[in-house]
Enzyme design. Structure first.
Site, short mmCIF file in Angstrom:
data_model
loop_
_atom_site.label_atom_id
_atom_site.label_comp_id
_atom_site.label_asym_id
_atom_site.label_seq_id
_atom_site.Cartn_x
_atom_site.Cartn_y
_atom_site.Cartn_z
CB CYS A 2 87.36 55.04 27.38
SG CYS A 2 86.21 54.95 28.73
NE ARG A 27 91.59 58.28 24.67
CZ ARG A 27 91.32 59.38 24.01
NH1 ARG A 27 92.29 60.19 23.67
NH2 ARG A 27 90.09 59.68 23.68
CD1 TRP A 71 88.43 58.89 34.01
CD2 TRP A 71 86.36 59.30 33.28
NE1 TRP A 71 87.93 59.95 34.73
CE2 TRP A 71 86.67 60.22 34.30
CE3 TRP A 71 85.10 59.37 32.67
CZ2 TRP A 71 85.77 61.20 34.72
CZ3 TRP A 71 84.20 60.34 33.10
CH2 TRP A 71 84.55 61.25 34.11
CG ASN A 97 86.13 57.13 24.28
OD1 ASN A 97 85.66 57.49 25.36
ND2 ASN A 97 86.95 57.87 23.56
N GLY A 98 82.59 56.64 24.96
CA GLY A 98 81.48 57.56 24.71
C GLY A 98 80.36 57.26 25.68
CD GLU A 467 97.60 75.39 35.22
OE1 GLU A 467 96.36 75.46 35.21
OE2 GLU A 467 98.22 74.36 34.91
CE LYS A 471 98.58 71.32 36.35
NZ LYS A 471 98.13 71.59 35.01
CD GLU A 474 95.79 68.26 37.21
OE1 GLU A 474 96.40 69.14 36.61
OE2 GLU A 474 94.98 67.49 36.64
CG HIS A 490 86.79 91.24 49.32
ND1 HIS A 490 86.28 92.39 49.91
CD2 HIS A 490 87.77 91.66 48.50
CE1 HIS A 490 86.91 93.45 49.44
NE2 HIS A 490 87.83 93.04 48.58
CE LYS A 589 97.73 65.36 28.58
NZ LYS A 589 97.82 66.26 29.72
O1 M6R Z 1 92.60 69.11 26.15
P1 M6R Z 1 92.11 70.37 26.81
O2 M6R Z 1 93.13 71.44 26.85
O3 M6R Z 1 90.82 70.85 26.23
O4 M6R Z 1 91.82 69.93 28.30
C1 M6R Z 1 91.18 70.79 29.20
C2 M6R Z 1 91.31 70.30 30.63
O5 M6R Z 1 90.66 69.07 30.78
C3 M6R Z 1 92.78 70.14 31.05
O6 M6R Z 1 93.48 71.32 30.84
C4 M6R Z 1 92.90 69.76 32.53
O7 M6R Z 1 92.42 70.79 33.33
C5 M6R Z 1 94.36 69.45 32.83
N1 M6R Z 1 94.59 68.04 32.73
C6 M6R Z 1 94.80 69.91 34.15
O8 M6R Z 1 96.17 69.67 34.34
#
Ligand code: M6R
Length: 594
Positions: A2, A27, A71, A97-98, A467, A471, A474, A490, A589
């Site tokens: 948020c 956010r 969010w 936000n919270g 990773e 990527k 997502e 396995h 994010k």
């Molecule tokens: O701000 P942070 O690095 O703590 O965030 C951790 C994850 O939420 C973040 O890396 C998330 O997995 C990415 N948006 C993926 O691309």
């Protein structure tokens, strides 16, 4: 999660709030809304993105207002659940936000007392509590309302006929932007870049009373001075700069990010952090904690630190560590979080501190919560990252980890010199990957029609496979899994076949031969294979169905070039599938709630 904003000053608040909200959409973007104070409070909100709300709204009066991009936590995304939320008479509006843990109890009490709460949100109790306690003193009513709330409540309140905004910070970030006869409030710096570079970071428990000319910060009712800071990010940093998406722009910024991050570390008088034990000998054990992409950086960090410094490194998901991880004061810990606000990472820092550990944070955000609660912060210099998918901050984290380990390296001086030369070459090597974008986009087009993809790697490139899969899933919504190459047989082998391609990250080290064996086994099961290899590596000829050729590099640094190639691959697959690259569904994010 948020994004919240507030404005009070001499200008019309509507365009400012909407512009600020558009910079905070990363956010959360389920719905959005604004409230303006003119003759009474006027609220406009909907389950649309900020651009659509902006188009839909008439010109509104009011030189004070608040805004929110959501969010969802409590209640589905809907017009009713969107913020701002109001009291019964519609005279008080709140953005929040919270998560309010005791909201059901408060809601039941308020309902019994005659308040009519209509949404499913936890937030709605706040304006009703303020209404309940209001006795002519807005600030006092907000204070009493907050004292009833358990949980996290970063929020801004606006009241009709009140020439001030009242903001409070608890557990997620809030900053005040200082202007000339106007002031701003926002969840994060990018919202304010168009207006001011002067900011105050609020601390947990702070309540700020903000008028057009004054900012008064209080803790437990007593005035407190919070230092003013200058933001170093520029307006252009948070704009697309001609690229179709922020993600593509951020991928292309990586040579500069590496250069900037390295330049800062190289010019520093001392090593980024102390990797020796308390008695000056090498450390016993190092703990690395993080979430998501930052966790993958941590896993690569394990190979870097164990390989160079020869100390055991334990890498754990921050959230899992919070519920089970063992820690003692003898551990040194690194917590990696680009935002510095991820709740799971912050909880793990608090657990480490309680155990008496020394904690280093690697973060991209100056003034973030993580940076304020650790012993030492190593900043990455990636600039603001707007796209939800982390790219340049991940590469900058890797640079920080290399630089952290190099001064303590046990390798011989000749090898160390080579590594230092090679790390300085990384911007050029990454640029070569970017110059190969068209070929990577071609491979992406071949991958875009599949619904399941495996990514495999070995050694230091195993986390690169994790990773790459994260990527892809997502932003393209293709089901993707990263595996250590040797693990595939396995269990996951049962899923192989011509409808399940495998992306193989092949490095030029002792993992190359077993990778070739794995790929042969995969090919025997008819899975199409896309291999990433260095330009001098000929092992994939006649074996892989397609190949992405990458600049030759020391295997220690191969995660950097391989990851950049996989970022481009994911980007072009998502684009091919018509996905909203920068704002994938259900994500935000900065994950500031559990
Ligand atoms: O701000 P942070 O690095 O703590 O965030 C951790 C994850 O939420 C973040 O890396 C998330 O997995 C990415 N948006 C993926 O691309």
């Amino acid at each position: 999660m948020c994004g919240i904003v507030g404005y009070i000053g001499e200008k019309k608040a509507q365009p400012i709030l909407l512009n600020c909200l558009s910079k905070l959409e990363y956010r959360g973007y389920d719905s959005c809304g604004i409230a303006l104070s003119a003759s009474g409070i006027e609220v406009h909100k909907d389950i649309v993105r900020v651009k659509a709300l902006t188009r839909a709204l008439p010109t509104l009066d009011g030189m004070a207002g608040i805004g929110h991009t959501r969010w969802a936590t409590h209640g589905e995304p809907s017009k009713l659940n969107a913020h701002p939320q109001c009291d019964c008479k519609g005279r008080i509006a709140v953005v929040h936000n919270g998560v309010i843990n005791n909201f059901q109890k408060l809601r039941d009490q308020l309902t019994e007392e005659g308040h009519n709460l209509t949404s499913q949100t936890d937030t709605e109790v706040i304006p009703h509590l303020i209404e309940k306690y209001y006795n002519g003193d807005f600030e006092k009513a907000v204070g009493l309302a907050l004292s009833d709330i358990e949980g996290s409540y970063t929020m801004i309140a606006l009241m009709a006929d009140e020439p001030r905004l009242i903001a409070a910070r608890k557990d997620s970030p809030l900053i005040i932007g200082i202007g000339d006869r106007e002031n701003y409030i926002a969840s994060d710096v990018p919202a304010l870049l168009d207006y001011t570079s002067r900011v105050i970071y609020l601390e947990d428990g702070d309540v700020a009373v903000v008028t057009a000319d004054t900012v008064e910060v209080k803790q437990n009712g007593a005035g407190i001075i919070r230092e003013e800071h200058k933001i170093l990010w520029s307006v252009e940093d948070a704009q697309k700069g001609g690229y179709e998406h922020f993600m593509l722009k951020e991928i292309h910024e990586q040579p500069k990010v590496i250069r900037d991050t390295l330049a800062e570390y190289i010019s520093a008088a001392e090593p980024a952090a102390d990797l020796t034990g308390d008695d000056g000998s090498s450390m016993d054990d190092m703990l690395v904690l993080a979430c998501g992409t930052s966790y993958h950086a941590g896993l690569i960090g394990k190979y870097i630190i164990e390989g160079l410094v020869n100390v055991p490194v334990r890498v754990e998901l921050a959230d899992e560590f919070n519920y089970s991880g063992h820690v003692s004061a003898r551990n040194k810990a690194i917590v990696i979080t680009q935002s510095g606000e991820t709740i799971d990472a912050l909880k793990s820092i608090r657990k480490l501190k309680e155990a008496g550990c020394q904690v280093i944070a690697i973060t991209n955000v100056v003034g973030s919560t993580a940076s304020r609660i650790v012993d030492r912060t190593i900043y990455t210099r990636a600039g603001p990252e707007i796209s939800v998918a982390a790219t340049k901050t991940f590469i900058a984290q890797l640079i920080a980890l290399y630089w952290l380990a190099l001064p303590y390296s046990r390798v011989d001086i000749g090898r160390l010199d080579d590594l230092v030369l090679e790390i300085r070459q990384l911007p050029v090597k990454v640029q070569q990957v970017l110059d190969n974008e068209a070929a990577i986009a071609d491979c992406a087009r071949q991958l875009a029609g599949f619904e399941n993809v495996f990514f495999i790697g070995k050694g230091i490139n195993y986390p690169v496979a994790l990773e790459g899969a994260l990527k892809l899933k997502e932003i393209s919504y293709i089901h993707a899994e990263g595996y250590a190459a040797g693990e595939l047989k396995h269990g996951p082998f049962a899923l192989l076949g011509d409808k399940t391609p495998v992306v193989a990250v092949v490095a030029q080290d002792n993992t190359c031969e077993p990778m070739v064996t794995s790929i042969k086994e995969i090919k025997a099961r008819k899975s199409p294979v896309l291999a990433l290899v260095g330009e001098e590596n000929e092992t994939m000829e006649g074996l892989a169905d397609s190949v992405i050729t990458l600049p030759q590099i020391d295997p220690l640094f191969s995660p950097v070039v391989n990851s950049v190639a996989l970022q481009l691959l994911a980007y072009y697959v998502a684009r091919e599938r018509g996905c909203p690259v920068d704002f994938p569904r259900n994500l935000a994010k900065s994950v500031t709630v559990e």
